[in-house]
Design an enzyme around this catalytic site. Structure first.
Site, short mmCIF file in Angstrom:
data_model
loop_
_atom_site.label_atom_id
_atom_site.label_comp_id
_atom_site.label_asym_id
_atom_site.label_seq_id
_atom_site.Cartn_x
_atom_site.Cartn_y
_atom_site.Cartn_z
N ASN A 1 22.19 -23.66 -36.13
CA ASN A 1 20.97 -23.66 -35.32
C ASN A 1 21.23 -23.52 -33.83
O ASN A 1 20.33 -23.17 -33.07
CB ASN A 1 20.16 -24.93 -35.59
CG ASN A 1 19.02 -24.66 -36.56
OD1 ASN A 1 18.00 -24.11 -36.19
ND2 ASN A 1 19.24 -25.03 -37.82
N ASN B 1 17.07 -26.47 -46.58
CA ASN B 1 15.84 -26.05 -45.90
C ASN B 1 14.76 -25.57 -46.86
O ASN B 1 14.94 -25.56 -48.07
CB ASN B 1 16.16 -24.98 -44.84
CG ASN B 1 16.68 -23.69 -45.46
OD1 ASN B 1 16.41 -23.41 -46.64
ND2 ASN B 1 17.44 -22.91 -44.69
N CYS C 1 15.09 -33.00 -38.07
CA CYS C 1 15.74 -31.88 -38.77
C CYS C 1 15.75 -30.76 -37.76
O CYS C 1 16.33 -30.91 -36.69
CB CYS C 1 15.01 -31.54 -40.06
SG CYS C 1 13.21 -31.45 -39.92
N SER C 2 15.08 -29.66 -38.04
CA SER C 2 15.02 -28.62 -37.02
C SER C 2 13.76 -28.80 -36.17
O SER C 2 13.85 -29.11 -34.99
CB SER C 2 15.05 -27.23 -37.67
OG SER C 2 16.29 -27.06 -38.32
N ASP C 3 12.60 -28.63 -36.81
CA ASP C 3 11.37 -28.80 -36.05
C ASP C 3 10.73 -30.17 -36.27
O ASP C 3 9.77 -30.53 -35.60
CB ASP C 3 10.39 -27.70 -36.43
CG ASP C 3 10.82 -26.36 -35.86
OD1 ASP C 3 11.26 -26.33 -34.69
OD2 ASP C 3 10.76 -25.35 -36.58
N TRP D 1 9.12 -31.31 -38.96
CA TRP D 1 7.85 -31.39 -39.69
C TRP D 1 8.00 -31.22 -41.19
O TRP D 1 7.03 -31.25 -41.91
CB TRP D 1 6.83 -30.42 -39.11
CG TRP D 1 7.27 -28.99 -38.94
CD1 TRP D 1 8.02 -28.26 -39.80
CD2 TRP D 1 6.96 -28.12 -37.84
NE1 TRP D 1 8.21 -27.00 -39.32
CE2 TRP D 1 7.56 -26.87 -38.12
CE3 TRP D 1 6.23 -28.27 -36.66
CZ2 TRP D 1 7.45 -25.78 -37.24
CZ3 TRP D 1 6.12 -27.18 -35.81
CH2 TRP D 1 6.73 -25.95 -36.10
N ARG E 1 11.57 -31.88 -43.50
CA ARG E 1 12.51 -32.91 -43.98
C ARG E 1 12.30 -34.23 -43.25
O ARG E 1 12.43 -35.31 -43.85
CB ARG E 1 13.94 -32.42 -43.80
CG ARG E 1 14.30 -31.33 -44.76
CD ARG E 1 15.60 -30.66 -44.40
NE ARG E 1 15.43 -29.63 -43.40
CZ ARG E 1 16.31 -28.66 -43.18
NH1 ARG E 1 17.42 -28.62 -43.87
NH2 ARG E 1 16.10 -27.74 -42.26
N ARG F 1 2.81 -23.78 -45.44
CA ARG F 1 3.62 -24.11 -46.61
C ARG F 1 2.89 -23.81 -47.91
O ARG F 1 3.50 -23.45 -48.91
CB ARG F 1 4.04 -25.58 -46.58
CG ARG F 1 4.91 -25.97 -45.39
CD ARG F 1 6.32 -25.42 -45.49
NE ARG F 1 7.08 -25.72 -44.28
CZ ARG F 1 7.33 -24.84 -43.32
NH1 ARG F 1 6.91 -23.59 -43.42
NH2 ARG F 1 8.03 -25.20 -42.25
#
Lengths: 603, 775
Positions: free
Chosen positions: A288, A313, A375-377, A379, A381, A421
């Site tokens: 990332n 992911n 996690c990354s964003d 929202w 995990r 999603r």
């Protein structure tokens, strides 16, 4: 000997509590009035089709399409099959067979659903009936592509409770004992200017000023700064959530972010370190950096310990669930069931998510350390981890309303991108943003409820109805990606909440074995030895696999409860009668043996 | 026992009081108090002090100090230290907390850390090093470890050798049960009837608690069989006594049931043609008249057809509708005993021996590869098909197997558990085991491998218990007993005190114990052999309170199980006539005519008495059966009638209580289905109390004391009325309850798996994910 049930007892329908079912005794069978209709629901068309049931073969029926659902009733006398499918669950509609198609039932429509099933209808080639049905279905199943509103905005259902009032952030934080002298409630995001995917109301360290927050936001992906999710009632350690730091290839640092994390750490005097759980596998976290993200390095964050939780992911999860569908629908892979299940990796992902949540909960509860999760964003995990850890730590969330609050708070208000999603009303079924992250969370909850049968106020039905309406678009609860979008669309004014439906009929969703307990931390065993495929959800359309409903154990308990109440009543009556007559011998000839048969209820 | 078979010279010293080899130890007064609790006839063979029992794999901080004793019955570890980390223990009255019966030992491994040596100890072996560690692998999946760091090296070695010697006896009569029962006879020499156990030779059904005064029929007598005939309403069948004194066959019971039309003389002649002279034995009759029969193969090729014909005709004659016979060749349809054993070995390896975390990733496929679940499923599925033949086709079923004493036991029992609700009660289930296993000559001695030298070991009995558990799991309200009962029953096969699971046949018991009695000068009087305690006398093993755990609170039972003599049972399900109260035969069948369509041949079977062949028959057989199952599963279940297993891959599960109960990593503390069991028990108890109070109220003051007699059926009791909502889950409950992994499973490893590693031990597999697409 595949156990099987006939179509007679097999209804492929979702729950529809607020509406009257058509009578199944055949009296009203041919009247269109018998088609269930929600207030605001209008019939668009009806057609004679052949439903190609994968379990019982082709069944002739009449299909009714409304702006909310596809409803099919068998026209065959020996079958009471009913198909009741909200159009929202449809992810893809395909034509099968062409003008030259031969063979029986080879010309028609093939519909892929988001809830682990496919529907096939055969139609006559003459009279454009397929084209009509295809166009109508496409229009109403994917209203966004046709500038039509989602059904939730047309739904005129009324309930005696208002589900939108279930979650009030101020009340929930007050329940947690907030604000206190370390943590304050801030309205800095009132107009969603600090972070457009965060809720309006945030809990942040008392010592961090609003300016500090703005500076931290510049260093966190999509401005999702670390904010409090939950505080331990006794040791005051906290669970804080955020997105990844914007470290990038060059390894950028941000003094404000570093200081901010230190301020968070200092709210807890028991441990000198702040624990950071990065939900991703470490390779992903490193990768990332290439897109400007990254993770908290040791050099920059001296007082923090970082752990990776190895959760994959959204793309990996989507592919995994696809494989699950392959082995359970329409037919369950029989000869090598366990190894097939293993090859989907679905349970392994469940294990990783649960394992991560256990670590978070254990760190906060036993490790007495505050925890930061991202996690990354932050929202997907992150929402899974914080909400599951909170479910383990705080028994309040194991009640029906508590769970609704948990979902409302950690998922809906903190911007899990439900619209992307799930793809509500959207025809792009291959959208790479779609992923069963919320389903995976509900699956984890189900796994926990299996391991702790007395710890949850709700039953399996409750979890299933939540998933059904995750897709149905009947309620506004799961629509849109974040709070700001919901506010713009005035969702709470214009739609009905799923919790209205559930809370007005709570008894149906209660677990009879529930034993209310306070302050008990639940540690499920996240081992493949205990994790199971949730058959009653993933394989529920297959009548051969379906398990006994209602659950015989629950039913037995309910019977005993009723029996207890009856005995108590009779005992009171007898005591009254005896005390009135005193020495008179009992006149009633009834003997114990006459009473006993009530115990032996025949199912 | 020592006078009968003197031990080898090297062990002579064991007969003497334990030698005081270590001065250091004997000077310690505290250790001297540690005395073993011995049963009658039990002798301490050797002992060693200052032994450490390992409790946890990764740390020695919980280890217990004490004395390790080898007796002729068990290994006993005696300690003053309280058990750490454990708040509850389900106690076996015959065994201490840390004891292992010798017959439960699978393998003995001695280790010397310093010399880096390890040796599996067989009987009469030498040990060239002084062991620092002893690891006992138990047949019930436990692994127990002892350390000898502080003990006298010689004593430690001697104890290890003694354990190896005494746990691998060379002769059946060296099993402790003989010594025990011999002592009992001597002690009660003045009494007329051997063991004064008060239940006539241990037929005890008094064991299971709950105030039941019934006894388990042992099927040793004519009258037990006669009662069973009457209970099932079987007409056309009679008790046959030709094997009295085991004159015909040494692997058949003295009494069994045969078609009434076969005369004793014919049977005697036929018997020569059967393997082991095991002629057809009646098991059970359906209320529609169809019978379940088991028999060995006919070895005499010339006579085969003729005898087969005669037997089948006789069975047909015994059917009220003269229905045909359906034969099932179990050797061709089911896994054999070696395959079952191989699956079991793999299952055990996977469940307890291998490191927990390393088996996680491939758990499901490894479990599949053991084939255990596949075999459980095969037995259930085949039994269900036979239920269809008996129940829906009204055919009598004959189970055929080479010797007819392995697979037949399992299938015959499962068919009866499915068809007859009586066998789902505790007494009924026990009588079923007597009838189809103990009396039918299941070779417990060989299959359990009590003498640890036969290659004939096979866990068919466990497979039966496992299959029963699957049914219990699917129909929790249909069984009077709990899964704890099934697990404890399995454990009881490993205690060499009960005659029930000790022998290959009833004849072997009589023969061996008569020999033993003569050698010991025991007067048998008119008894046939020594009367060993029966496993069904549960009071020998558990207190009344503990025995209540056998009761399944979910059970929806009749107030009295249907044991009324002669009355036909009240379960019957037909397509046309669905009724739970129908008694006797449905009138539609009374004319004895069934359509030809119902008599269809099937692969692996042959129906004798050839019929004119209606052309449409052949391919409809399987679909008829499908249809029967489909219809059955579409209807609400009547728990007092037939129950059928769901056998798809998703339905057959691993019996976790049995296989994981000792595995600490798999234990869900404060969780597991036991927590729902607990909750329901409280409620069921409260309902019981209320119903007694109600009865008291109704019956008035004269009978007021009646209610006091009733004991609770429940282990968990409501402390008062209306408190079921407030009482939480007790601290000691876990998914292993009532068993506990603490001190019972201690794998050897250099450094165990600390919790932290266990939690983060998730494997990273290189996946196909695109990193750029990171959400």
């Amino acid at each position: 000997m595949a156990s099987a049930s006939t179509s007679k007892y097999n209804s492929h329908s979702l729950e529809n509590e607020s509406i009257k079912r058509p009578s199944r005794d055949g009296v009203n069978r041919d009247l269109p009035e018998a088609v269930p209709r929600l207030p605001g629901e209008t019939l668009i068309t009806d057609k004679e089709v052949i439903y190609i049931c994968p379990f019982n073969g082709p069944i002739k029926g009449r299909v009714y399409i409304t702006n909310y659902r596809l409803y099919l009733r068998s026209l065959e006398t020996d079958s009471a099959l009913i198909l009741d499918v909200p159009l929202g669950v449809i992810s893809r509609i395909e034509k099968m067979g062409g003008a030259t198609s031969r063979g029986e039932n080879s010309y028609g429509l093939d519909i892929t659903c988001k809830d682990m099933r496919n529907l096939r209808f055969a139609l006559k080639q003459e009279g454009h009936s397929r084209r009509d049905m295809f166009e109508i279905l496409t229009r109403y199943a994917f209203p966004l592509a046709h500038s039509l509103p989602l059904f939730a905005f047309l739904n005129e259902e009324k309930f005696n409770v208002d589900g939108w009032t279930v979650y009030n952030p101020v009340e929930e934080y007050r329940r947690q004992g907030l604000p206190n002298h370390h943590w304050r409630i801030t309205f800095i995001n009132k107009c969603y200017e600090l972070c457009d995917t965060y809720p309006a109301l945030l809990v942040v360290p008392y010592r961090a000023s609003d300016d500090d927050l703005r500076r931290v936001a510049t260093f966190r992906s999509r401005n999702r700064i670390p904010v409090l999710s939950w505080i331990h009632p006794e040791n005051k350690t906290v669970i804080v959530r955020c997105s990844q730091p914007l470290v990038g290839m060059s390894g950028k640092r941000n003094k404000d972010d570093e200081k901010y994390l230190d301020v968070i750490r200092e709210t807890n005097k028991q441990i000198s370190k702040l624990t950071i759980y990065d939900a991703r596998p470490s390779v992903n976290a490193v990768a990332n950096k290439a897109t400007g993200g990254g993770y908290e390095s040791d050099d920059a964050y001296h007082n923090a310990e970082l752990f990776f939780l190895d959760i994959h992911n959204i793309h990996v999860m989507r592919e995994s669930l696809k494989k699950v569908k392959d082995i359970v629908y329409p037919n369950v892979e029989e000869s090598h069931w366990l190894s097939s299940l293993e090859s989907t990796h679905w349970l392994e992902h469940i294990k990783l998510v649960l394992t991560g949540a256990i670590q978070v909960a254990d760190k906060v509860s036993s490790g007495k350390s505050s925890v930061l999760v991202h996690c990354s964003d932050g929202w997907d995990r992150t929402a899974q981890l914080t909400s599951l850890a909170m479910l383990m730590l705080d028994s309040f969330y194991r009640s029906i309303e508590g769970f609704e609050i948990l979902v409302q708070k950690e998922w809906i208000s903190f911007g899990h991108k439900f619209a992307s999603r799930i793809g509500h009303g959207d025809k792009n079924h291959t959208d790479a943003d779609r992923s069963p992250i919320f389903l995976q969370f509900i699956d984890c909850v189900w796994q926990m409820s299996k391991q702790f049968p007395t710890a949850f106020e709700f039953n399996e039905q409750f979890l299933i109805i939540i998933l059904d309406h995750l897709y149905s678009c009947r309620f506004g609860t799961f629509l849109f990606n974040c709070e700001s979008a919901r506010e713009r669309q005035k969702v709470t004014e214009r739609t009905v909440s799923l919790w209205s439906l559930i809370n007005s009929n709570k008894e149906k969703f209660k677990n009879p074995f529930y034993t209310k307990e306070i302050n008990r931390v639940l540690y499920p065993v996240a081992s493949m030895r205990h994790l199971e495929l949730w058959v009653n959800y993933y394989i529920r359309w297959n009548p051969r696999i379906k398990q006994q409903q209602p659950n015989p154990v629950e039913q037995r308990y309910m019977e005993l409860l009723a029996l207890r109440d009856e005995y108590i009543k009779r005992l009171e009556e007898l005591q009254l009668a005896n005390s009135a007559k005193l020495s008179d011998p009992p006149t009633s000839p009834s003997s114990p043996s006459q009473m006993m048969p009530h115990v032996q209820t025949h199912f | 026992m020592f006078s009968l078979k003197p031990p080898r010279p090297t062990f002579r010293s064991y007969l003497l009081p334990p030698p005081q080899t270590d001065d250091k130890i004997s000077s310690e007064p505290k250790i001297k108090k540690l005395e073993p609790v011995l049963l009658p006839g039990e002798i301490v063979v050797n002992e060693v002090n200052f032994v450490r029992k390992c409790i946890a794999t990764d740390t020695s901080q919980y280890d217990l100090w004490g004395k390790l004793i080898c007796s002729n019955f068990k290994i006993s570890f005696i300690t003053d230290d309280p058990m750490p980390l454990q708040k509850f223990h389900y106690r076996n009255l015959l065994l201490g907390e840390h004891d292992v019966p010798l017959t439960c030992i699978e393998q003995i491994v001695t280790v010397n850390d310093h010399k880096r040596k390890q040796k599996v100890l067989g009987p009469n072996q030498k040990l060239k090093f002084n062991p620092t560690e002893l690891i006992i692998y138990c047949k019930d999946f436990r692994i127990v470890r002892f350390r000898f760091d502080e003990s006298g090296p010689e004593s430690a070695k001697k104890v290890c050798l003694a354990i190896a010697h005494y746990s691998q006896p060379t002769d059946l009569q060296l099993l402790f049960a003989f010594e025990y029962v011999g002592k009992k006879y001597h002690n009660s020499a003045h009494k007329i009837n051997g063991i004064p156990s008060g239940d006539g030779g241990g037929g005890g059904g008094n064991g299971a608690g709950g105030g039941s005064s019934q006894k388990t029929p042992l099927f040793e007598t004519y009258s037990d069989w006669d009662r069973e005939i009457k209970r099932t309403g079987a007409s056309g069948w009679r008790v046959c006594s030709i094997n009295e004194g085991y004159m015909i066959s040494t692997c058949l019971p003295e009494y069994f049931v045969v078609p009434s039309s076969l005369a004793d003389q014919d049977l005697k002649i036929f018997s020569h043609s059967f393997v082991g002279r095991r002629m057809p034995l009646w098991c059970w009759s359906h209320s529609n008249g169809s019978a379940l029969v088991r028999m060995a193969l006919i070895k005499d090729a010339l006579q085969q057809r003729k005898i087969d014909q005669r037997i089948c005709n006789a069975i047909t004659k015994s059917h009220p509708q003269r229905s045909d016979v359906y034969k099932s060749d179990l050797d061709k349809t089911l896994p054999n005993i070696q395959e079952v054993q191989a699956a079991f070995v793999k299952l055990k390896q996977l469940c307890v021996n291998e490191p927990f975390e390393e088996t996680e990733e491939k758990w499901l496929s490894s479990l599949e590869n053991t084939r255990w679940l596949e075999y459980v499923r095969a037995f259930l599925k085949h039994s269900a098909e036979l239920v269809y033949m008996l129940e829906s086709k009204h055919l009598s079923v004959v189970l055929q197997e080479e010797e007819g004493r392995d697979l037949s036991c399992c299938v015959a029992s499962l068919v009866q558990v499915m068809l007859d609700p009586y066998f789902r009660t505790i007494i009924g289930f026990q009588s079923l085991i007597q009838k189809e296993w103990v009396m039918a000559g299941y070779q417990f001695l060989d299959r359990c491998n009590h003498l640890k030298r036969s290659e004939k070991e096979s866990p068919l009995f466990l497979l039966f218990l496992d299959a029963t558990w699957q049914l219990l799991e699917q129909y929790p309200a249909a069984f009077e007993f709990s899964e704890t009962y099934l697990a404890v029953l399995y454990d009881s096969t490993r205690i060499s005190l009960f005659g029930t699971f000790l022998f290959n046949s009833p004849h072997q018991r009589v023969k061996q114990s008569t020999e033993f009695a003569i050698s010991k000068n025991i007067q048998l009087g008119d008894e046939k052999g020594l009367q060993f305690p029966s496993v069904w006398d549960w009071s020998l093993q558990f207190t009344a309170k503990d025995r209540t755990l056998f009761h399944n609170p979910f059970y929806v039972g009749k107030s009295t199980p249907c044991v009324h003599n002669g009355s036909a049972k009240s379960f019957k399900r037909t397509k046309k006539n669905y009724s739970s109260t129908l008694r006797g035969m449905p009138s539609a069948l009374k004319n004895g005519i069934i359509s030809d369509q119902e008599l269809l041949p099937r692969r692996n079977s042959l129906i004798l008495k050839p019929k004119p062949d209606p052309p449409q028959q052949t391919n409809s057989q399987n679909s008829d059966m499908e249809q029967y199952f489909r219809e059955w599963f579409s209807k609400p279940v009547n728990l007092h009638a037939v129950i059928l297993p769901r056998v798809s891959g998703t339905h057959i599960k691993l019996w976790k209580l049995c296989y994981f109960r000792w595995v600490p990593e798999a234990q869900i503390s404060l969780g597991g289905s036991i927590t729902a069991f607990h909750k329901l028990s409280l409620l069921a108890d409260e309902v019981d109390v209320l119903s007694r109070m109600l009865r008291q109220q109704r019956s008035g003051p004269l009978e007021a004391c009646y209610g006091e007699l009733g004991q609770s059926r429940m282990y968990f009791r409501a402390s008062g009325p209306h408190d079921t909502d407030t009482s939480g889950t007790p601290e000691f409950l876990s998914s292993s309850f009532p068993f506990s992994p603490v001190g019972n499973l201690c794998r050897r490893s250099i450094l165990g798996t600390p919790l932290s590693k266990f939690l983060s031990g998730a494997k990273i597999w290189l996946s196909t994910e695109t990193l750029a697409n990171e959400d």
